[in-house]
Design an enzyme around this catalytic site. Structure first.
Site, PDB file in Angstrom:
ATOM      1  CG  ASP A  87       0.130  -4.044   2.869  1.00  0.00           C
ATOM      2  OD1 ASP A  87       0.220  -3.463   1.773  1.00  0.00           O
ATOM      3  OD2 ASP A  87       0.121  -3.444   3.969  1.00  0.00           O
ATOM      4  CB  SER A 121       3.189   1.592   6.265  1.00  0.00           C
ATOM      5  OG  SER A 121       2.020   1.811   7.008  1.00  0.00           O
ATOM      6  CG  HIS A 154      -0.397   0.298   2.508  1.00  0.00           C
ATOM      7  ND1 HIS A 154      -0.093  -0.682   3.424  1.00  0.00           N
ATOM      8  CD2 HIS A 154      -0.049   1.465   3.114  1.00  0.00           C
ATOM      9  CE1 HIS A 154       0.392  -0.122   4.518  1.00  0.00           C
ATOM     10  NE2 HIS A 154       0.431   1.181   4.349  1.00  0.00           N
TER      11      HIS A 154
END
Length: 405
Positions: A167, A251, A137
């Site tokens: 992911d 992230s 993402h």
């Protein structure tokens, strides 16, 4: 006049001070003597929080017998294990910039602009190329990608491959100026309560290289995912839970253990006002095979049936009971909404409104059950037995799984 007699307040204060000073001096002397007498016993029992090493010297009185000198050497260890591992791992944690071209219906305008920023981990250097793992993402929709090293150096990076279900994404770039590579540990033997350290770039590069510390709060947490925003669960990620602060921009960064080994890739947190200290990372044992496949193929090859299916639990019982004509004993399963042409399901004769209740004899209740079985237990080319109902009749068909491209 100009003096005070014995009964004046000044003389009384002086007498009071004299009476107070003497006991104080005696108390200090006694306290010092007690400390000196007790110190050897404290050293021998290792109660003190530091090491005391006596200096040995020759005594003039006893003809050279070593004696302890009253002077003591105090050795304080101020370098913590956490500081050490952070110094070692931080250079391998990078910033990842998602650049996207601004365009309208007619043309693309100007240079790509920053659409987002996250973190990544350099995990390999080979033949002049450095490889970075990050979250899918973080780079989704990027027309260009930049990697920012810990010293601020910016490098153009190429997307090797990405996988929406885990992911994860792999980038590659020149290894020039890349000094450190992170070491992967194991997430299989983690224990709840052991220390965990998160390194990344919360809120983008503004706080680059931020470090937060916590513990492993839980293992194998199942977090539902909705990839297309339709309100339906598409996948269920199994992640590590930690209370080490993970914020937007973290992230793709590293979750490491006290030995400085990467045990997870930071991925998400629960962002609710009533929730604090619940962050998640992808276990490194999940990461390893995925990045190996992304390096080799640019994608993860998974078994493919070719159906769009939904759980019966998403439809009112009164509707599907009459429409699908299911027997009274059948109260769960997947109904097929559509089928991809020339797919394994199409070739096997499955049709819309068929209701799948089992695969290889294992019951299925929703699309997550189906995908988990296909993606973890099956490979393209394997056979799969499907039990389904059509117009109230039970049927079984065996098909050969295809590959999801």
């Amino acid at each position: 006049m100009g003096y005070y007699d014995d009964h004046s307040p000044a003389n009384q204060r002086q007498k009071g001070r004299r009476r107070f000073v003497m006991p104080t001096i005696v108390g200090v002397v006694l306290g010092a003597v007690l400390v000196l007498l007790a110190l050897p016993a404290l050293v021998q029992t290792n109660i003190l929080p530091y090491n005391i090493t006596p200096n040995e010297q020759q005594s003039a009185e006893d003809g050279g017998t070593p004696t302890e000198d009253p002077a003591q050497t105090v050795d304080l260890n101020v370098t913590s294990q956490i500081t050490k591992v952070v110094e070692e791992v931080s250079p391998a944690v990078v910033g990842v910039i998602n650049l996207q071209s601004q365009q309208n219906f007619w043309e693309q305008r100007g240079d790509p602009e920053q659409a987002g920023a996250g973190s990544g981990v350099i995990y390999k250097k080979e033949d002049g190329t450095a490889y970075v793992v990050t979250n899918y993402h973080v780079i989704e929709g990027a027309s260009e990608i930049e990697v920012v090293l810990s010293d601020g150096t910016r490098k153009k990076a190429q997307l090797v491959g990405g996988d929406v279900f885990t992911d994860l994404a792999v980038l590659k770039m020149s290894s020039e100026k890349v000094k450190e590579v992170a070491e992967f540990g194991s997430s299989d033997n983690l224990k709840v309560g052991e220390p965990a350290i998160a390194i990344g770039n919360p809120l983008g590069l503004r706080f680059a290289g931020s470090v937060t510390k916590g513990i492993i709060s839980g293992k194998q947490r199942a977090i539902p995912q909705d990839f297309n925003g339709d309100g339906q669960k598409d996948w269920q990620s199994e992640v590590i839970q930690t209370d080490a602060a993970i914020n937007p921009g973290n992230s793709g960064g590293a979750l490491i253990n006290i030995e400085g080994q990467v045990i997870g890739i930071n991925s998400m947190k629960i962002a609710q006002s009533a929730v604090e200290g619940i962050g998640f990372a992808i276990p490194i044992e999940t990461v390893k095979p995925i990045i190996a496949e992304l390096e080799q193929y640019g994608q993860v090859n998974r078994a493919f049936i070719g159906i769009e299916a939904y759980s019966l639990s998403q439809v009112p019982t009164s509707e599907w009971r009459n429409t699908l004509n299911l027997p009274e004993g059948v109260d769960g399963g997947l109904y097929i909404r559509s089928i991809t042409r020339m797919s394994p399901a199409d070739k096997a004769g499955l049709q819309p409104l068929d209701v799948i209740t089992a695969i290889d004899g294992e019951p299925v209740e929703d699309i997550i059950d189906l995908r988990k079985y296909l993606y973890k237990q099956k490979d393209p080319g394997d056979e799969l037995e499907i039990t389904y109902y059509r117009e109230g009749e039970k049927n079984t068909v065996t098909l050969t799984l295809g590959s999801q491209q």
